[in-house]
Design a protein around this motif. Structure first.
Motif, PDB file in Angstrom:
ATOM      1  N   ILE A   1       4.744   5.258   2.588  1.00 22.55           N
ATOM      2  CA  ILE A   1       5.094   6.626   2.974  1.00 22.55           C
ATOM      3  C   ILE A   1       5.227   6.724   4.490  1.00 22.55           C
ATOM      4  O   ILE A   1       6.164   7.344   5.002  1.00 22.55           O
ATOM      5  N   GLU A   2       4.328   6.092   5.224  1.00 24.17           N
ATOM      6  CA  GLU A   2       4.443   6.054   6.691  1.00 24.17           C
ATOM      7  C   GLU A   2       5.737   5.360   7.108  1.00 24.17           C
ATOM      8  O   GLU A   2       6.427   5.825   8.027  1.00 24.17           O
TER       9      GLU A   2
ATOM     10  N   ARG B   1       5.524  15.489  -0.670  1.00 25.99           N
ATOM     11  CA  ARG B   1       4.851  16.185   0.442  1.00 25.99           C
ATOM     12  C   ARG B   1       5.670  16.133   1.732  1.00 25.99           C
ATOM     13  O   ARG B   1       5.432  16.911   2.653  1.00 25.99           O
TER      14      ARG B   1
ATOM     15  N   SER C   1       5.774   5.591  -8.061  1.00 25.34           N
ATOM     16  CA  SER C   1       5.173   6.488  -7.073  1.00 25.34           C
ATOM     17  C   SER C   1       6.188   7.270  -6.246  1.00 25.34           C
ATOM     18  O   SER C   1       5.829   7.853  -5.228  1.00 25.34           O
TER      19      SER C   1
ATOM     20  N   ASN D   1       0.831  -1.184   0.000  1.00 24.83           N
ATOM     21  CA  ASN D   1       0.000   0.000   0.000  1.00 24.83           C
ATOM     22  C   ASN D   1       0.879   1.252   0.000  1.00 24.83           C
ATOM     23  O   ASN D   1       1.808   1.362   0.803  1.00 24.83           O
ATOM     24  N   LEU D   2       0.594   2.212  -0.871  1.00 27.48           N
ATOM     25  CA  LEU D   2       1.379   3.433  -0.995  1.00 27.48           C
ATOM     26  C   LEU D   2       1.406   4.226   0.307  1.00 27.48           C
ATOM     27  O   LEU D   2       2.466   4.691   0.742  1.00 27.48           O
ATOM     28  N   ASP D   3       0.267   4.385   0.949  1.00 31.25           N
ATOM     29  CA  ASP D   3       0.222   5.144   2.208  1.00 31.25           C
ATOM     30  C   ASP D   3       1.084   4.488   3.277  1.00 31.25           C
ATOM     31  O   ASP D   3       1.771   5.177   4.039  1.00 31.25           O
ATOM     32  N   ASN D   4       1.080   3.157   3.325  1.00 33.83           N
ATOM     33  CA  ASN D   4       1.918   2.448   4.297  1.00 33.83           C
ATOM     34  C   ASN D   4       3.400   2.650   3.987  1.00 33.83           C
ATOM     35  O   ASN D   4       4.215   2.794   4.900  1.00 33.83           O
TER      36      ASN D   4
ATOM     37  N   HIS E   1       8.487  18.180   5.997  1.00 37.51           N
ATOM     38  CA  HIS E   1       8.179  17.452   7.235  1.00 37.51           C
ATOM     39  C   HIS E   1       8.924  18.099   8.408  1.00 37.51           C
ATOM     40  O   HIS E   1      10.036  18.602   8.235  1.00 37.51           O
TER      41      HIS E   1
ATOM     42  N   GLU F   1       5.405  10.704  -4.988  1.00 35.38           N
ATOM     43  CA  GLU F   1       4.390  10.842  -3.939  1.00 35.38           C
ATOM     44  C   GLU F   1       4.978  11.316  -2.614  1.00 35.38           C
ATOM     45  O   GLU F   1       4.255  11.849  -1.773  1.00 35.38           O
ATOM     46  N   ILE F   2       6.266  11.125  -2.394  1.00 41.00           N
ATOM     47  CA  ILE F   2       6.836  11.566  -1.126  1.00 41.00           C
ATOM     48  C   ILE F   2       7.220  13.044  -1.135  1.00 41.00           C
ATOM     49  O   ILE F   2       7.715  13.555  -0.139  1.00 41.00           O
TER      50      ILE F   2
END
Length: 101
Positions: free
Chosen positions: A8-9, A55, A49, A3-6, A59, A52-53
């Protein structure tokens, strides 16, 4: 399937752990986290992807910004170079005799 969100986390978590290891001068853990970061980058690349990071470039954790800037050097070169220059001016990136950047 990954999963992309995972991913990134995980990137944030591992980059943070990298920073903690660097500050502590823990080379073994530092190398472990670098391997994990490379694995996450590989997964992002395979998913097309990596961008995608972007963003994460602002941080709050400096080591997340550092690893994000490195990761995005080819995709967002100007912003990455700007962030690397900003971070390289910080004393903590040169502490413990380690050149983290």
């Amino acid at each position: 399937m990954i999963n992309l969100d995972n991913l990134i986390e995980d990137f944030v978590e591992v980059s943070t752990q990298f920073g903690e290891a660097a500050k502590a001068g823990d080379i073994v853990n530092l190398n472990k986290q670098m391997l994990r970061i490379h694995e996450i980058r590989r997964h992002l690349k395979s998913m097309n992807s990596t961008i995608e990071i972007v963003r994460l470039i602002n941080h709050p954790n400096e080591f997340v910004r550092l690893k994000t800037a490195y990761t995005l050097l080819l995709l967002a070169p100007e912003r990455s170079k700007e962030m690397l220059k900003e971070l390289s001016a910080k004393e903590e990136f040169w502490s413990n005799g380690l050149k983290i950047i």
